[in-house]
Design a protein around this motif. Sequence first.
Motif, PDB file in Angstrom:
ATOM      1  N   LYS A 338       0.834  -1.197   0.000  1.00 47.38           N
ATOM      2  CA  LYS A 338       0.000   0.000   0.000  1.00 47.38           C
ATOM      3  C   LYS A 338       0.874   1.255   0.000  1.00 47.38           C
ATOM      4  CE  LYS A 338      -3.619  -2.416   2.593  1.00 47.38           C
ATOM      5  NZ  LYS A 338      -4.358  -2.487   3.873  1.00 47.38           N
ATOM      6  N   ASP A 376     -11.664   5.614   1.154  1.00 50.10           N
ATOM      7  CA  ASP A 376     -10.948   4.337   1.125  1.00 50.10           C
ATOM      8  C   ASP A 376      -9.570   4.492   0.493  1.00 50.10           C
ATOM      9  OD1 ASP A 376     -12.664   2.680   2.452  1.00 50.10           O
ATOM     10  OD2 ASP A 376     -13.642   1.890   0.663  1.00 50.10           O
ATOM     11  N   LYS A 382      -7.326   1.442   0.339  1.00 45.80           N
ATOM     12  CA  LYS A 382      -8.080   0.456  -0.414  1.00 45.80           C
ATOM     13  C   LYS A 382      -8.259   0.998  -1.823  1.00 45.80           C
ATOM     14  CE  LYS A 382     -10.555  -1.359   3.606  1.00 45.80           C
ATOM     15  NZ  LYS A 382     -11.881  -1.569   4.239  1.00 45.80           N
TER      16      LYS A 382
END
Length: 407
Positions: A338, A376, A382
């Motif tokens: 991420k 998100d 995400k």
Amino acid sequence: MKENVYDVVVIGGGPAGGQTARVLSKKGIKVLLVEKYVSFKLNNFSSAGMTLAPLEEFQLPESVVGAYWKDLVIQCTKDIHIWKGEVKKGVVLNFQKLREFLAEETLKNGGTVLMGYKYLSKKLIDNHVEITLQNSSNKELKKVKSKIVVDATGPLRKVMFDANEQQPEMILGSGTEYEIEVSQEIYDKYKDKLLFFLGHKWAIKGYSWIFPMENRILKVGAGKTHLKSLDQDKTDKTTRSITEKIISEYLQAKDYKIVDKHGGIIRYSKGLKDIFYKDKVVGVGDAISAINPRGGEGIRYAMQSGSLAAIYIQGYLETGKDNFKEYRKVWLKQKSKKWKLSEYSAARMYSKYSDVQIENRIRFFHKNFSIDDMIDSLFNFKYNNVLFRALQYSYVKLIYFFKNEKF
């Protein structure tokens, strides 16, 4: 010089250090939390915008909340894009009260908090670390011994690395933030919003912001990355001048009162090549680059690193076995992919995109993504919906190019 012995000494009373001390003290471990300022009021440097999730995750009380927000706004050089929220989507924490709360929890759990002492040096002696601290006011020296030390000194990593010791290669960032008191009319325009600025008019190699706090209090700031960029390298803008421009030209605040001014630096290890443990020193928070390189939440991830480190510190104290490689391994498993996506996104948006490209990109986001999609992406890392639709968009553009290009 007075000497005391502890199981763990945590150097730095920020969110990472405070959470580490809080968790360990709750487990009955003898902890000393050291903060260099005599009051948390003197180091109130974070804008502290985040989602609602950390309130429950860390069991934070209402007293640490500065304000709630429900709308997300991005102002580019030309256009403004607003994602409306029907309910509360997040908070802006009161950074001072958050750190006070964590310190108070440490005390309540039986730990010790030492205010107004700065870290000077460390020395390995037998199976302990001897730490020399200095009173910030009278320069009195104090020595403490600990089985293990936590480096929560932030981007300088003062405990992990001795003076002039080589550190991993870092990407630098810097920022300025003003906390101001404004008229009720101005405050009411921004009280429910997280507002970010992108583009060359209101930011430089980074982003700027307006966040609400308690009634009539706004936080206005600008941050920049020290990366090579396009024509922005030739500008004489500074994060301070951008912040003041937003206050005077964007807010059009004439009779505002400056409550606080603060600034700081970020030293971020690209690819998370930080040292997590060395010579009985464990890193947490900014000392291990636990910050979203694109922006967004830093406090949440700093506190998560403290909670995770506490597990391995407790294990070490109970068994004597050094398992801190696992601490690093678990953290990287949770974050590295991420973070790399965020690094890539930040480098493109802040140092490669022209104003036109930024406008087009944000316009595309506004057209295709809901406020929950944006949250998100920005805060929770995400990317599934965002990446899928972005790839679709790129594919359509590519087909259009080949259909219309003359060879």
